[in-house]
Design an enzyme around this catalytic site. Sequence first.
Site, PDB file in Angstrom:
ATOM      1  N   TYR A 101      -6.857 -13.148  -3.860  1.00 22.66           N
ATOM      2  CA  TYR A 101      -5.637 -13.555  -4.574  1.00 22.66           C
ATOM      3  C   TYR A 101      -4.999 -14.800  -3.970  1.00 22.66           C
ATOM      4  O   TYR A 101      -4.962 -14.959  -2.756  1.00 22.66           O
ATOM      5  CB  TYR A 101      -4.581 -12.457  -4.459  1.00 22.66           C
ATOM      6  CG  TYR A 101      -4.885 -11.161  -5.157  1.00 22.66           C
ATOM      7  CD1 TYR A 101      -5.192 -11.134  -6.511  1.00 22.66           C
ATOM      8  CD2 TYR A 101      -4.814  -9.961  -4.466  1.00 22.66           C
ATOM      9  CE1 TYR A 101      -5.432  -9.924  -7.146  1.00 22.66           C
ATOM     10  CE2 TYR A 101      -5.049  -8.754  -5.092  1.00 22.66           C
ATOM     11  CZ  TYR A 101      -5.362  -8.743  -6.431  1.00 22.66           C
ATOM     12  OH  TYR A 101      -5.588  -7.548  -7.055  1.00 22.66           O
ATOM     13  N   ASN A 163      -3.705   1.852 -10.674  1.00 22.81           N
ATOM     14  CA  ASN A 163      -4.257   0.556 -10.235  1.00 22.81           C
ATOM     15  C   ASN A 163      -3.872   0.179  -8.808  1.00 22.81           C
ATOM     16  O   ASN A 163      -3.290  -0.896  -8.574  1.00 22.81           O
ATOM     17  CB  ASN A 163      -3.776  -0.556 -11.176  1.00 22.81           C
ATOM     18  CG  ASN A 163      -4.704  -0.763 -12.354  1.00 22.81           C
ATOM     19  OD1 ASN A 163      -5.889  -0.488 -12.276  1.00 22.81           O
ATOM     20  ND2 ASN A 163      -4.153  -1.248 -13.460  1.00 22.81           N
ATOM     21  N   ALA A 226     -18.857   5.632 -13.848  1.00 26.51           N
ATOM     22  CA  ALA A 226     -20.088   5.946 -14.582  1.00 26.51           C
ATOM     23  C   ALA A 226     -20.168   7.429 -14.957  1.00 26.51           C
ATOM     24  O   ALA A 226     -20.964   7.825 -15.814  1.00 26.51           O
ATOM     25  CB  ALA A 226     -21.308   5.557 -13.753  1.00 26.51           C
ATOM     26  N   ALA A 229     -14.730  10.433 -17.703  1.00 33.15           N
ATOM     27  CA  ALA A 229     -13.296  10.621 -17.470  1.00 33.15           C
ATOM     28  C   ALA A 229     -12.921  12.080 -17.690  1.00 33.15           C
ATOM     29  O   ALA A 229     -13.653  12.830 -18.356  1.00 33.15           O
ATOM     30  CB  ALA A 229     -12.495   9.738 -18.417  1.00 33.15           C
ATOM     31  N   GLY A 252     -12.222  -5.046 -15.177  1.00 31.54           N
ATOM     32  CA  GLY A 252     -11.543  -4.945 -16.468  1.00 31.54           C
ATOM     33  C   GLY A 252     -11.900  -3.662 -17.213  1.00 31.54           C
ATOM     34  O   GLY A 252     -11.235  -3.291 -18.178  1.00 31.54           O
ATOM     35  N   ALA A 253     -12.924  -2.960 -16.743  1.00 30.05           N
ATOM     36  CA  ALA A 253     -13.352  -1.737 -17.444  1.00 30.05           C
ATOM     37  C   ALA A 253     -12.252  -0.676 -17.405  1.00 30.05           C
ATOM     38  O   ALA A 253     -12.031   0.044 -18.377  1.00 30.05           O
ATOM     39  CB  ALA A 253     -14.638  -1.190 -16.834  1.00 30.05           C
ATOM     40  N   ASP A 255      -9.010  -1.144 -17.278  1.00 34.62           N
ATOM     41  CA  ASP A 255      -7.938  -1.504 -18.214  1.00 34.62           C
ATOM     42  C   ASP A 255      -8.370  -1.224 -19.648  1.00 34.62           C
ATOM     43  O   ASP A 255      -7.579  -0.764 -20.474  1.00 34.62           O
ATOM     44  CB  ASP A 255      -7.576  -2.986 -18.072  1.00 34.62           C
ATOM     45  CG  ASP A 255      -7.203  -3.341 -16.649  1.00 34.62           C
ATOM     46  OD1 ASP A 255      -6.623  -2.474 -15.966  1.00 34.62           O
ATOM     47  OD2 ASP A 255      -7.506  -4.455 -16.220  1.00 34.62           O
ATOM     48  N   ASP A 291     -12.628  -9.979 -18.278  1.00 32.40           N
ATOM     49  CA  ASP A 291     -11.920  -8.690 -18.294  1.00 32.40           C
ATOM     50  C   ASP A 291     -11.849  -8.111 -19.709  1.00 32.40           C
ATOM     51  O   ASP A 291     -11.942  -6.903 -19.898  1.00 32.40           O
ATOM     52  CB  ASP A 291     -10.478  -8.863 -17.806  1.00 32.40           C
ATOM     53  CG  ASP A 291     -10.383  -9.044 -16.294  1.00 32.40           C
ATOM     54  OD1 ASP A 291     -11.428  -9.151 -15.633  1.00 32.40           O
ATOM     55  OD2 ASP A 291      -9.249  -9.072 -15.782  1.00 32.40           O
TER      56      ASP A 291
HETATM   57  O1  KDG Z   1      -8.076  -4.685 -13.656  1.00 30.94           O
HETATM   58  C1  KDG Z   1      -8.446  -6.032 -13.580  1.00 30.94           C
HETATM   59  C2  KDG Z   1      -7.400  -6.673 -12.758  1.00 30.94           C
HETATM   60  O2  KDG Z   1      -7.567  -6.264 -11.441  1.00 30.94           O
HETATM   61  C3  KDG Z   1      -7.405  -8.145 -12.756  1.00 30.94           C
HETATM   62  O3  KDG Z   1      -7.345  -8.693 -14.032  1.00 30.94           O
HETATM   63  C4  KDG Z   1      -6.349  -8.699 -11.857  1.00 30.94           C
HETATM   64  O4  KDG Z   1      -4.350  -7.563 -12.422  1.00 30.94           O
HETATM   65  C5  KDG Z   1      -5.131  -7.896 -11.598  1.00 30.94           C
HETATM   66  C6  KDG Z   1      -4.867  -7.520 -10.214  1.00 30.94           C
HETATM   67  O5  KDG Z   1      -3.704  -7.601  -9.860  1.00 30.94           O
HETATM   68  O6  KDG Z   1      -5.758  -7.143  -9.475  1.00 30.94           O
END
Ligand code: KDG
Length: 310
Positions: A101, A163, A226, A229, A252-253, A255, A291
């Site tokens: 990041y 997340n 895999a 859920a 992105g999977a 999300d 994503d």
């Molecule tokens: O879920 C995908 C995200 O991780 C990516 O698009 C970036 O939002 C993000 C993050 O903060 O990690």
Amino acid sequence: APRIVTLGEALVSLRSVGPLTIGGPLSMHAAGAELNVAVALARLGYASSWGGVLGDDELGEFILRSLAAERVDTTHVRRDTRPTAIMFLEARTPEVSRIFYHRKDSAGARLSPHDVDRLLDRDLAWLHLTGITPALSEGARAAVLHAAQTCRRRSVPFSVDVNFRSKLWSEQEAAEVLPWLTEGAEVVIGSPEELALAAPAGKTLEAAAEELLASGVGEVVAKLGAAGARAFTGRHVLDAPAFPVRAVDTVGAGDAFTAGYLSARLDGEDVAARLRRGCLLGAFAVGHLGDWEGLPRRDELDLLDRGPGE
Ligand code: KDG
């Protein structure tokens, strides 16, 4: 159509095709967990809004342009003098990638409770939040907790995708904050490890789900990659298998799964169909680079559903 609002930080992701240390071409994508969900829902025909703070710079303009092209409403986006965040995504194999990041003191981290009030000051049918936002800054944490509280007070249904991002905060910090975010949510989604952070007393997935349900959460959904859920509703525990796809890029999977699950719920489908739609959208995301770029429109939902070979 009922309006679905998501709120968080959008970033520009720059994807490599191999180790970042050797350089080479990068592709540029609009990213961010909430943005991904907003685009997925817009593709499925929902009136979808994304809210947050973007830099008053080219990258902010690029994100707005991407959202406009996907018919995501951005009326309440604020621009700021701080830069739009960037992340480098280093792909090593389809399943293994690393994220670096450049988002410290970014525009997105300047999200405030005031932004939330502007964003929620309208008819909304559902609000979607993630556990990334409270990790960004004090202000962003206050903003997202305020958003959840506003929903509880106004009886607006909301969802939280946990997340957990270890590069942004520690598990201990997350475990202190997340229960305040998830309390009373209609849907809480996460990996088993993430759900345990939102329910600090729950050591196993079952115990975490039970604790979340006891705190007023309507449905707890575990993303098992895999393995598919599992949903806990208090009355039922349901499983769904993942769709078999060759992975091109798994970022992105999660999300996409979330958007699929929520969309089926908004359509009035039962829990089994929600899980199935979640896994289906996850498969679309995994099968494509980026994503959200590969996600289906509503009329394409049965593309993979027909099964392999047809
Ligand atoms: O879920 C995908 C995200 O991780 C990516 O698009 C970036 O939002 C993000 C993050 O903060 O990690």
